[in-house]
Design a protein around this motif. Structure first.
Motif, PDB file in Angstrom:
ATOM      1  N   PRO A  25      -5.270  -0.480  -4.079  1.00  0.00           N
ATOM      2  CA  PRO A  25      -4.100   0.087  -4.776  1.00  0.00           C
ATOM      3  C   PRO A  25      -2.825   0.042  -3.937  1.00  0.00           C
ATOM      4  O   PRO A  25      -1.740  -0.138  -4.468  1.00  0.00           O
ATOM      5  CB  PRO A  25      -4.507   1.532  -5.063  1.00  0.00           C
ATOM      6  N   VAL A  26      -2.956   0.182  -2.632  1.00  0.00           N
ATOM      7  CA  VAL A  26      -1.789   0.131  -1.752  1.00  0.00           C
ATOM      8  C   VAL A  26      -1.187  -1.266  -1.760  1.00  0.00           C
ATOM      9  O   VAL A  26       0.031  -1.436  -1.919  1.00  0.00           O
ATOM     10  CB  VAL A  26      -2.163   0.562  -0.315  1.00  0.00           C
ATOM     11  N   THR A  27      -2.019  -2.273  -1.592  1.00  0.00           N
ATOM     12  CA  THR A  27      -1.489  -3.640  -1.588  1.00  0.00           C
ATOM     13  C   THR A  27      -0.953  -4.009  -2.965  1.00  0.00           C
ATOM     14  O   THR A  27       0.057  -4.703  -3.061  1.00  0.00           O
ATOM     15  CB  THR A  27      -2.553  -4.655  -1.137  1.00  0.00           C
ATOM     16  N   ASP A  28      -1.600  -3.528  -4.018  1.00  0.00           N
ATOM     17  CA  ASP A  28      -1.086  -3.772  -5.368  1.00  0.00           C
ATOM     18  C   ASP A  28       0.293  -3.124  -5.542  1.00  0.00           C
ATOM     19  O   ASP A  28       1.206  -3.732  -6.093  1.00  0.00           O
ATOM     20  CB  ASP A  28      -2.039  -3.226  -6.435  1.00  0.00           C
ATOM     21  N   PHE A  29       0.428  -1.883  -5.072  1.00  0.00           N
ATOM     22  CA  PHE A  29       1.704  -1.186  -5.177  1.00  0.00           C
ATOM     23  C   PHE A  29       2.797  -1.971  -4.463  1.00  0.00           C
ATOM     24  O   PHE A  29       3.881  -2.190  -5.009  1.00  0.00           O
ATOM     25  CB  PHE A  29       1.616   0.230  -4.587  1.00  0.00           C
ATOM     26  N   ILE A  30       2.529  -2.388  -3.246  1.00  0.00           N
ATOM     27  CA  ILE A  30       3.529  -3.119  -2.455  1.00  0.00           C
ATOM     28  C   ILE A  30       3.936  -4.399  -3.169  1.00  0.00           C
ATOM     29  O   ILE A  30       5.129  -4.710  -3.281  1.00  0.00           O
ATOM     30  CB  ILE A  30       3.003  -3.417  -1.031  1.00  0.00           C
ATOM     31  N   THR A  34       7.703  -4.734  -5.017  1.00  0.00           N
ATOM     32  CA  THR A  34       8.550  -5.765  -4.421  1.00  0.00           C
ATOM     33  C   THR A  34       9.261  -6.601  -5.480  1.00  0.00           C
ATOM     34  O   THR A  34      10.402  -7.017  -5.290  1.00  0.00           O
ATOM     35  CB  THR A  34       7.711  -6.678  -3.501  1.00  0.00           C
ATOM     36  N   PHE A  35       8.612  -6.816  -6.619  1.00  0.00           N
ATOM     37  CA  PHE A  35       9.177  -7.693  -7.643  1.00  0.00           C
ATOM     38  C   PHE A  35       9.611  -6.949  -8.903  1.00  0.00           C
ATOM     39  O   PHE A  35       9.843  -7.557  -9.934  1.00  0.00           O
ATOM     40  CB  PHE A  35       8.176  -8.802  -7.982  1.00  0.00           C
ATOM     41  N   THR A  36       9.753  -5.633  -8.815  1.00  0.00           N
ATOM     42  CA  THR A  36      10.192  -4.820  -9.948  1.00  0.00           C
ATOM     43  C   THR A  36      11.692  -4.613  -9.850  1.00  0.00           C
ATOM     44  O   THR A  36      12.224  -4.371  -8.762  1.00  0.00           O
ATOM     45  CB  THR A  36       9.450  -3.461  -9.941  1.00  0.00           C
ATOM     46  N   ASP A  37      12.401  -4.664 -10.995  1.00  0.00           N
ATOM     47  CA  ASP A  37      13.856  -4.474 -10.943  1.00  0.00           C
ATOM     48  C   ASP A  37      14.198  -2.998 -10.753  1.00  0.00           C
ATOM     49  O   ASP A  37      13.380  -2.105 -10.993  1.00  0.00           O
ATOM     50  CB  ASP A  37      14.558  -5.090 -12.147  1.00  0.00           C
TER      51      ASP A  37
END
Length: 176
Positions: A25-30, A34-37
């Motif tokens: 979940p941590v790597t998914d969050f990062i 990173t690519f969310t406006d």
């Protein structure tokens, strides 16, 4: 470069104890943040933090706010919100949070001053500027002429006399 940053980067290349890894979940969050406006980051933070303000990890909210601020560097409200949120999580970051809120306040002050400046203080061409333009009279007469070409004083004096300007100042002064 900070030694903490160097240490975490070295961790990624394998300089860590075997079996130590980030949770999925941590790597998914990062990756996702990173690519969310910025608009979506702000909306989701407002929603999630309203539900349980203290539950979201500090590192995750700091990263999310930082990425949003980087996308909207002139958004004083967002910068202030990010600084205020950062200030809540211990004295380690107070100097950074205070600087963010100071910058946000300065931006708001500058924006307020810009809104207060009357339009008549902005520079418009003077009669002399218009006379100095290059081009023949034919080229100038082909361009539309509006009363905005008049200075404030010319409009005031025309309105006192009861006639508003229609053509260019040159045409009216020649006709008068």
């Amino acid at each position: 470069m900070s030694s903490d940053f160097r240490q975490i980067c070295r961790w990624f290349i394998g300089e860590h104890e075997p079996g130590v890894h980030f949770d999925e979940p941590v790597t998914d969050f990062i990756e996702i943040v990173t690519f969310t406006d910025a608009d979506e980051i702000v909306a989701v933070l407002e929603e999630v933090l309203a539900e349980d303000w203290a539950r979201m990890p500090v590192w995750a909210r700091n990263l999310a706010f930082r990425l949003a601020v980087l996308q909207r560097p002139h958004d004083a409200d967002l910068l202030h919100t990010a600084g205020a949120d950062l200030r809540c999580w211990g004295p380690t970051w107070h100097h950074i949070a205070d600087e963010m809120m100071r910058r946000a306040g300065a931006m708001k002050e500058e924006q307020a001053q810009q809104r207060q400046e009357p339009n008549h203080l902005q520079r418009h061409p003077t009669r002399q500027d218009r006379r100095g333009r290059e081009g023949s009279q034919d080229q100038r007469s082909a361009q539309p002429r509006f009363s905005e070409d008049w200075s404030a004083e010319e409009v005031r004096s025309s309105s006192r006399s009861g006639s508003m300007p229609i053509g260019s100042p040159e045409e009216t002064s020649d006709a008068g």
